[in-house]
Write an enzyme that holds these catalytic residues in place. Sequence first.
Site, PDB file in Angstrom:
ATOM      1  CB  CYS A   5      40.112  49.741  39.404  1.00 26.94           C
ATOM      2  SG  CYS A   5      38.758  50.627  40.213  1.00 26.94           S
ATOM      3  CG  ASP A   6      41.556  44.943  36.683  1.00 24.20           C
ATOM      4  OD1 ASP A   6      42.683  44.555  36.977  1.00 24.20           O
ATOM      5  OD2 ASP A   6      40.525  44.566  37.283  1.00 24.20           O
TER       6      ASP A   6
END
Length: 303
Positions: A5-6
């Site tokens: 995830c970012d």
Amino acid sequence: MLLGCDTMVALPSSTKYGQTLFAKNSDRPTEECQPLVQRPNTSHASGEVVRCQFIDLPQVPTTYAHVGSRPYWCWGYEHGFNEHQVVIGNEGLSSKWPEADEPKLIGMEILRLGLERGRTAAEAVDVMTGLVGEYGQGRFANAASVRTYDNGYIVADPSEAYIIDTAGHEWAVKRVERAEGISNEHSVKKDWLSTSSSVERSAMAHGWWAPDEGRLDFTRTFCDFQAGEGGLGAARRARATSLLDVHDGRIDVRTMMALLRDHSDCMDPGEDFVGTFPNGRSLCMHHGDQVKGNTAASLIADL
């Protein structure tokens, strides 16, 4: 290995039009749907409880209206925002703590509780860190085959933003100064604003830190680099932060859109946005031979 995830945030001093911009890619298993849900502002009677997946906790008198992106099986959210323009996104992290036997909160549940109970970013941070300290989070055994892990968060509102890193019942909070991104590796080092009251005691008890080492580095002390993504989380965070730095002062919604769909392999953090389809792991993830998850949902919040 954690799925990626970012999360990124740019404060008014770094954006083109002087507003806060938040962006998040939620990368999850390919078979997992993630409906967007809306909950109203709700009053609760004294004595009510919140029934999370593995534990219950006391309800508060009022929960704020909010929108969240909810993995279909989970009470909590990957990202969301509330009626007070508080927005939160989370990241899966790996810490040195062994798997616990007792149930704890899931990181996505902590995110939802922050949205329900926080009128500002700072207030949401206090809610979330209080829950982490009291109920804990991170890896724990469960019969439901739910994959559990430690968590990192960006919590933002129109005027400020914070990063929270966690490890079991311990946590550290960093204030964002301009624009910053996080990924699947701890990122709060010695630059923390506050920590859990027991963090030094816990670190010393396990031989992970000693007072003569100076100010505690939360990442160095608690991050399990070997159990993480083998540096891929750090590479993606470097990629996002580099692009935010390059566009500092002129970041707008289109910049954030380009960032979330960036297909660079993250080995050259300084290259321009890459639009071609990836052949490896990038900020925009696609299921394939090298990647076992995909970007299931995204959010850009213009506060």
